[in-house]
Scaffold this active site. Sequence first.
Site, short mmCIF file in Angstrom:
data_model
loop_
_atom_site.label_atom_id
_atom_site.label_comp_id
_atom_site.label_asym_id
_atom_site.label_seq_id
_atom_site.Cartn_x
_atom_site.Cartn_y
_atom_site.Cartn_z
N ASN A 149 -8.68 -25.04 -10.11
CA ASN A 149 -9.51 -25.97 -9.34
C ASN A 149 -9.93 -27.16 -10.19
OD1 ASN A 149 -12.12 -25.38 -10.69
ND2 ASN A 149 -11.71 -23.33 -9.87
N PHE A 160 -24.42 -20.65 -10.17
CA PHE A 160 -24.28 -21.98 -9.60
C PHE A 160 -23.62 -21.84 -8.25
CE2 PHE A 160 -25.25 -25.78 -12.10
CZ PHE A 160 -25.86 -25.17 -13.18
N ASP A 216 -16.14 -10.70 -8.94
CA ASP A 216 -17.24 -11.66 -8.95
C ASP A 216 -18.08 -11.39 -10.20
OD1 ASP A 216 -19.73 -13.01 -8.48
OD2 ASP A 216 -19.03 -13.28 -6.42
N LYS A 225 9.47 -15.37 -14.00
CA LYS A 225 9.32 -16.64 -13.30
C LYS A 225 9.99 -16.54 -11.93
CE LYS A 225 10.28 -21.51 -13.53
NZ LYS A 225 11.22 -22.49 -13.96
N CYS A 264 -21.87 -21.05 -14.83
CA CYS A 264 -21.57 -22.39 -14.35
C CYS A 264 -20.10 -22.52 -13.95
CB CYS A 264 -21.84 -23.34 -15.50
SG CYS A 264 -22.80 -24.71 -15.06
N ALA A 265 -19.30 -21.58 -14.39
CA ALA A 265 -17.84 -21.70 -14.18
C ALA A 265 -17.47 -21.68 -12.70
CB ALA A 265 -17.12 -20.56 -14.89
O1 C5P Z 1 -19.77 -17.26 -4.19
P1 C5P Z 1 -19.64 -18.50 -4.97
O2 C5P Z 1 -18.28 -18.68 -5.57
O3 C5P Z 1 -20.09 -19.73 -4.27
O4 C5P Z 1 -20.67 -18.32 -6.17
C1 C5P Z 1 -20.74 -19.22 -7.23
C2 C5P Z 1 -21.36 -18.56 -8.42
O5 C5P Z 1 -20.73 -17.30 -8.65
C3 C5P Z 1 -21.13 -19.35 -9.69
O6 C5P Z 1 -22.21 -19.09 -10.53
C4 C5P Z 1 -19.85 -18.77 -10.23
O7 C5P Z 1 -19.76 -18.93 -11.63
C5 C5P Z 1 -19.96 -17.31 -9.83
N1 C5P Z 1 -18.69 -16.66 -9.51
C6 C5P Z 1 -18.28 -15.59 -10.27
N2 C5P Z 1 -17.12 -14.93 -9.99
C7 C5P Z 1 -16.37 -15.31 -8.93
C8 C5P Z 1 -16.76 -16.39 -8.15
C9 C5P Z 1 -17.94 -17.05 -8.47
O8 C5P Z 1 -18.98 -15.23 -11.20
N3 C5P Z 1 -15.24 -14.65 -8.69
#
Ligand code: C5P
Length: 402
Positions: free
Chosen positions: A211, A323, A305, A289, A274-275
């Site tokens: 992204n 974030f 997550d 590949k 923040c990622a």
């Molecule tokens: O659910 P959403 O992607 O909007 O949440 C964003 C937050 O969750 C950010 O702090 C992001 O770093 C974290 N995140 C995460 N693992 C994921 C997706 C998001 O830790 N697979």
Amino acid sequence: MKFLEKKRILIIISGGIAAYKSLDLIRSLTKLQCEVKTILTKGGAEFVTPLSISSLSKNKVYSDIYSAENESEMDHISLSRWADLILIAPATSNIIAKMSQGISDDLATTVVQASNKNIFVCPAMNVRMWEHASNRQNLEKIKSYNYRVIGPFSGEMACGEYGDGRLADIEYILKELDNFFKFKSSNKKLRAIVTAGPTQEYIDPVRYISNRSSGKQGYEIAKSLFNNGFDTTLISGPSRLASNPNINLLRVNTAEEMYKKTVENLPCDVAIFCAAVGDFKVKNLSKDKIKKNNVLKLNFEKNIDILELISKNNNKPKLVIGFSAETSNLHSNSKKKLQNKGCDWIIANDVSKNDIGFDSDFNEVAIFYKNENISDEIISKNYKSVVADEIVKRVINQLNLI
Ligand code: C5P
């Protein structure tokens, strides 16, 4: 102000009308039993005299870099080594410009360049000078050297115009210095983890999906935490940004790797996620590949997550902050996220707005708190470095309460 008491403060007074306020500053510092030494620039000497300064500081006023009398003392080195902190008040746009470029053509700028101490800059100038793009860029530059900026305040100026550019109030400057010494003594052992940047989720050994995240906001937060004395680990997805060598930078590609590194670095006091982690990863990742075909069909599955897993980990940090990038319904989506993921704060930004968020130098965020007793708040549009400082200020306050 007990943390500021008895400290050694080196004040650099540069040439602005606000220089007269530095006399009050010196007086207030000596009342706190601080030892104060001063450097008066050529411009500064047009506004205040060495005699009035030394009468208040009870110390000699330094100004000349080429003085035979002082050469043996190597003022440009010894003054900085002597000080606990260097305060430039007032800082004109000229001295800020010189510092940003490493120009050291007088004692003040040479001391700054040769310094191994924390440097605080209190800008004071006309509102147009303050807002000029060159000044803003120079400020960003000096912040990237880890100099801290206090103020300026907004209001009526000596020149009759109105706006940002007044020297911050003396009480405010003292409070900031006191906070700095307080955090320096108390945060030494506090540990922070920050995640930043995008993740890359592999399709095959050579292709991935990712992204647009630049990592800027996370890098700024890590920098601000480090500047405030935190032992800081920055776990970064692919990013071209440079980080302070004293920050423990761990580079990863995938969400799985980011999660693993986060767990390995627990326990910590605060974790700020923040990622922009990829929400999906490719199911049945191809070991080879994939050959070129007319169509490529990929199946995706939900990624782990990280924020949720760490919030529910037995080793959960004292403060877990997520974030959230939204394009609508900022408030309700963020509140839902707080509940579902179990983190303490959600810092949300509206990425549909122009000129903030992804890859921009600016951001505007809203902080939503799990604790219903604290009301949600907005940090209005500003440089990501300033937004980072504002966030970290609140983190420190919160950790002091836990
Ligand atoms: O659910 P959403 O992607 O909007 O949440 C964003 C937050 O969750 C950010 O702090 C992001 O770093 C974290 N995140 C995460 N693992 C994921 C997706 C998001 O830790 N697979």
